[in-house]
Design a protein around this motif. Structure first.
Motif, PDB file in Angstrom:
ATOM      1  N   ASP A 197       0.824  -1.174  -0.075  1.00 50.73           N
ATOM      2  CA  ASP A 197       0.084   0.048  -0.024  1.00 50.73           C
ATOM      3  C   ASP A 197       0.896   1.192   0.192  1.00 50.73           C
ATOM      4  OD1 ASP A 197      -2.386  -1.411   0.090  1.00 50.73           O
ATOM      5  OD2 ASP A 197      -2.557  -1.538   2.281  1.00 50.73           O
ATOM      6  N   ILE A 198       1.939   1.383  -0.766  1.00 47.18           N
ATOM      7  CA  ILE A 198       2.707   2.584  -1.111  1.00 47.18           C
ATOM      8  C   ILE A 198       2.099   3.511  -2.013  1.00 47.18           C
ATOM      9  CG2 ILE A 198       5.249   3.247  -1.717  1.00 47.18           C
ATOM     10  CD1 ILE A 198       6.111   0.614  -0.727  1.00 47.18           C
ATOM     11  N   HIS A 199       2.097   4.573  -1.480  1.00 47.21           N
ATOM     12  CA  HIS A 199       1.442   5.605  -2.510  1.00 47.21           C
ATOM     13  C   HIS A 199       2.686   5.895  -3.632  1.00 47.21           C
ATOM     14  CE1 HIS A 199      -0.344   9.314  -3.742  1.00 47.21           C
ATOM     15  NE2 HIS A 199      -1.642   8.988  -2.809  1.00 47.21           N
ATOM     16  N   HIS A 200       1.936   5.945  -4.720  1.00 49.84           N
ATOM     17  CA  HIS A 200       2.616   6.316  -6.043  1.00 49.84           C
ATOM     18  C   HIS A 200       3.382   7.536  -6.267  1.00 49.84           C
ATOM     19  CE1 HIS A 200       0.041   9.315  -8.157  1.00 49.84           C
ATOM     20  NE2 HIS A 200      -0.919   9.055  -7.401  1.00 49.84           N
ATOM     21  N   LEU A 201       2.758   8.557  -5.305  1.00 48.62           N
ATOM     22  CA  LEU A 201       3.590   9.684  -5.349  1.00 48.62           C
ATOM     23  C   LEU A 201       5.176   9.455  -4.532  1.00 48.62           C
ATOM     24  CD1 LEU A 201       1.100  12.377  -4.189  1.00 48.62           C
ATOM     25  CD2 LEU A 201       1.988  12.039  -6.394  1.00 48.62           C
ATOM     26  N   SER A 202       5.169   8.589  -3.742  1.00 50.78           N
ATOM     27  CA  SER A 202       6.418   8.408  -3.242  1.00 50.78           C
ATOM     28  C   SER A 202       7.360   7.747  -3.931  1.00 50.78           C
ATOM     29  CB  SER A 202       6.493   7.397  -1.792  1.00 50.78           C
ATOM     30  OG  SER A 202       5.493   7.819  -0.921  1.00 50.78           O
TER      31      SER A 202
END
Length: 326
Positions: A49-54
């Protein structure tokens, strides 16, 4: 490459192929991705669940920072090394981004290149160093962070050696190469300063224990890294002052060298001026006039004038030597 995963459970470390399955099993999981393709990265991001912005921040050269997301804390650091040889400014300082995602029982490290600090901690975990994963993913992230920051001291040591070389050169060598060396050191320090300041802020956020994923017993370790970064920033400012001082010395030495040249030219002009006057006066050979110089018809006139010019030159040279101009 490449995505690798470790799982630490009940005092044992093992490599796992299916990190998605290991994610839901008991224990701590560390996923390491180097130069992974977009499909692999997307798979990792979905699994944790890692945000794509990161992920975009890692690719786009964003400055070091710490951000909190739902379920994890994102820490972006950068490694740095100096290039040698004929390089442009952009190539002199090689910077590589390292993203660390710290969860409650998992850690993901992402980078587009193989990072020495990550590789060393990974190998230590494989070799059975229980202090790494046994203390939680936040402590493992600290170990990686500490390794990256320690490498900064190596870079500063190289810059310090360059400054010492430049300081010795500016006293005796005022060539354009010396000025280029000074400017090169100043550019390196500027690039390093732009890296060290935001890194200190990012680690300071963790040292205060603001993120939930950083346990109280781990805060002191991040504070130690923060102290190292404070020292690095102070050293960077000191070296910038030294480099600026070396440039001032270079400009002063260049001015002194120019003054020495002008002094010698002035001495030569001062010696030649009266000789030019004498030659000019005796070059006016008017004929049939009672006002002509009587020595123009003297048999020894020419050698007498030449002897007088020689004596005048000798007297001026001796005088200038006594005054320290020659």
């Amino acid at each position: 490459m490449t995505i690798k995963a470790l799982r630490f459970s009940e005092g044992e470390v093992e490599t796992v192929e299916d990190y998605e399955a290991a994610r839901i099993e008991p224990g701590i999981v560390w996923v390491r991705a180097n130069n992974a393709d977009p499909v692999e990265l997307e798979r990792v991001a979905e699994s944790f669940d890692i945000h794509h912005l990161s992920l975009e921040d890692i690719k786009n050269g964003v400055r070091p920072k710490t951000e909190e997301f739902a379920g994890y804390t994102f820490l972006l650091l950068k490694t740095v090394e100096l290039s040698r040889g004929e390089t442009t400014f952009e190539e002199e300082t090689q910077v590589k981004a390292v993203g660390m995602f710290i969860g409650e029982d998992w850690l993901v490290t992402l980078s587009e290149h193989d990072v020495d600090a990550v590789r060393r901690i990974w190998q230590a975990a494989l070799d059975g160093d229980r202090r790494i994963l046994d203390r939680g993913p936040d402590f493992t992230a600290y170990r990686v962070c500490d390794g990256i920051v320690d490498s900064y001291f190596t870079v500063l040591d190289e810059i310090e050696d360059e400054i010492e070389t430049v300081e010795e050169a500016v006293i005796t060598d005022t060539s354009i190469e010396t000025l280029e060396s000074i400017n090169g050191v100043r550019r390196e320090l500027l690039a390093f300063r732009k890296l060290a300041w935001p890194t200190r802020e990012a680690v300071g956020y963790l040292a205060r224990g603001d993120p939930e994923e950083v346990r109280p017993e781990t805060e002191k370790y991040f504070r130690d890294v923060y102290d190292h970064l404070v020292q690095l920033v102070d050293l960077t400012e000191t070296y910038r002052e030294l480099a600026g001082g070396a440039r001032d010395i270079y400009l002063n030495m260049l001015s002194v060298s120019t003054n020495e040249v002008m002094k010698k030219l002035t001495v030569v002009a001062t010696i030649v001026l009266p000789l030019t006057l004498i030659v000019g006066v005796y070059g006016m050979n008017f004929q049939n006039s009672p006002f002509n110089m009587p020595e123009l018809g003297w048999e020894y006139g020419y050698p007498a004038v030449m002897l007088g010019m020689f004596l005048m030159t000798a007297i001026l040279v001796v005088y200038f030597r006594q005054e320290g101009w020659l």
